[in-house]
Design a protein around this motif. Structure first.
Motif, short mmCIF file in Angstrom:
data_model
loop_
_atom_site.label_atom_id
_atom_site.label_comp_id
_atom_site.label_asym_id
_atom_site.label_seq_id
_atom_site.Cartn_x
_atom_site.Cartn_y
_atom_site.Cartn_z
N HIS A 17 0.88 -1.28 0.03
CA HIS A 17 0.12 -0.20 -0.03
C HIS A 17 0.64 1.33 0.03
O HIS A 17 0.36 2.34 -0.14
N PHE A 18 2.23 1.09 -0.05
CA PHE A 18 2.90 2.39 0.36
C PHE A 18 3.19 3.21 -1.06
O PHE A 18 3.23 4.55 -0.91
N THR A 19 2.89 2.62 -2.08
CA THR A 19 2.88 3.52 -3.33
C THR A 19 1.59 4.61 -3.29
O THR A 19 2.07 5.59 -3.71
N GLU A 20 0.41 4.05 -2.97
CA GLU A 20 -0.56 5.02 -2.70
C GLU A 20 -0.23 6.09 -1.68
O GLU A 20 -0.62 7.36 -1.83
N LEU A 21 0.26 5.60 -0.72
CA LEU A 21 0.41 6.46 0.73
C LEU A 21 1.39 7.55 0.06
O LEU A 21 1.52 8.71 0.64
N ASN A 22 2.67 7.09 -0.54
CA ASN A 22 3.72 7.89 -0.80
C ASN A 22 3.35 9.10 -1.95
O ASN A 22 3.61 10.21 -1.83
N MET A 54 -6.87 0.91 4.45
CA MET A 54 -6.09 -0.28 3.87
C MET A 54 -5.69 -1.36 5.51
O MET A 54 -4.99 -2.39 5.08
N GLY A 55 -5.39 -0.44 6.61
CA GLY A 55 -4.86 -1.23 7.34
C GLY A 55 -5.63 -2.15 8.39
O GLY A 55 -6.87 -1.85 8.31
N THR A 56 -5.21 -3.04 9.16
CA THR A 56 -5.86 -3.96 10.07
C THR A 56 -5.54 -3.26 11.57
O THR A 56 -4.36 -3.45 11.97
N PRO A 57 -6.64 -2.84 12.16
CA PRO A 57 -6.39 -2.18 13.42
C PRO A 57 -5.99 -3.11 14.33
O PRO A 57 -6.17 -4.39 14.52
N LEU A 58 -4.63 -2.93 15.22
CA LEU A 58 -4.32 -3.67 16.30
C LEU A 58 -5.34 -3.66 17.64
O LEU A 58 -5.83 -2.28 17.90
N PRO A 59 -5.42 -4.57 18.23
CA PRO A 59 -6.01 -4.37 19.69
C PRO A 59 -5.46 -3.24 20.38
O PRO A 59 -4.33 -2.94 20.58
N ASP A 60 -6.56 -2.56 21.32
CA ASP A 60 -5.90 -1.29 22.15
C ASP A 60 -4.99 -1.85 23.18
O ASP A 60 -3.95 -1.21 23.43
N ASP A 61 -4.72 -3.21 23.41
CA ASP A 61 -3.86 -3.77 24.46
C ASP A 61 -2.58 -4.00 23.77
O ASP A 61 -1.61 -4.42 24.65
#
Length: 92
Positions: A17-22, A54-61
């Motif tokens: 995904h970094f091409t789009e983000l760049n 585009m990302g997958t959230p990590l748990p808050d902990d």
């Protein structure tokens, strides 16, 4: 790659995904250099939204080391300018 959005948490993001983000990062850098506050605000929002989408959230902990730290959505142009590296916010 683990990305932290300040004040929100972390997401796991595939390197593909970094091409789009760049592209968004380059646009943000140009707007900062020209002092375009309206464009800066719009592009920062688009960049953060793309990371969330585009990302997958990590748990808050979860406390994974963040390889990339992005500013909060309400960060000022000056605050983001202080965070910039030679390549902008996103290396590459």
């Amino acid at each position: 790659m683990i990305v932290r959005i300040m004040g929100e948490g972390q997401v796991k993001l595939d390197d593909a995904h970094f091409t789009e983000l760049n592209k968004l990062d380059d646009e943000l850098l140009a707007e900062m250099e020209s002092g375009d506050e309206t464009g800066f605000r719009r592009t920062l929002g688009a960049l953060l939204e793309a990371v969330r989408r585009m990302g997958t959230p990590l748990p808050d902990d979860a406390l994974e080391p963040s390889e990339l730290i992005l500013p909060s959505p309400d960060a000022t142009l000056g605050e983001v300018r202080e965070m910039l590296g030679d390549d902008g916010l996103i290396p590459g």
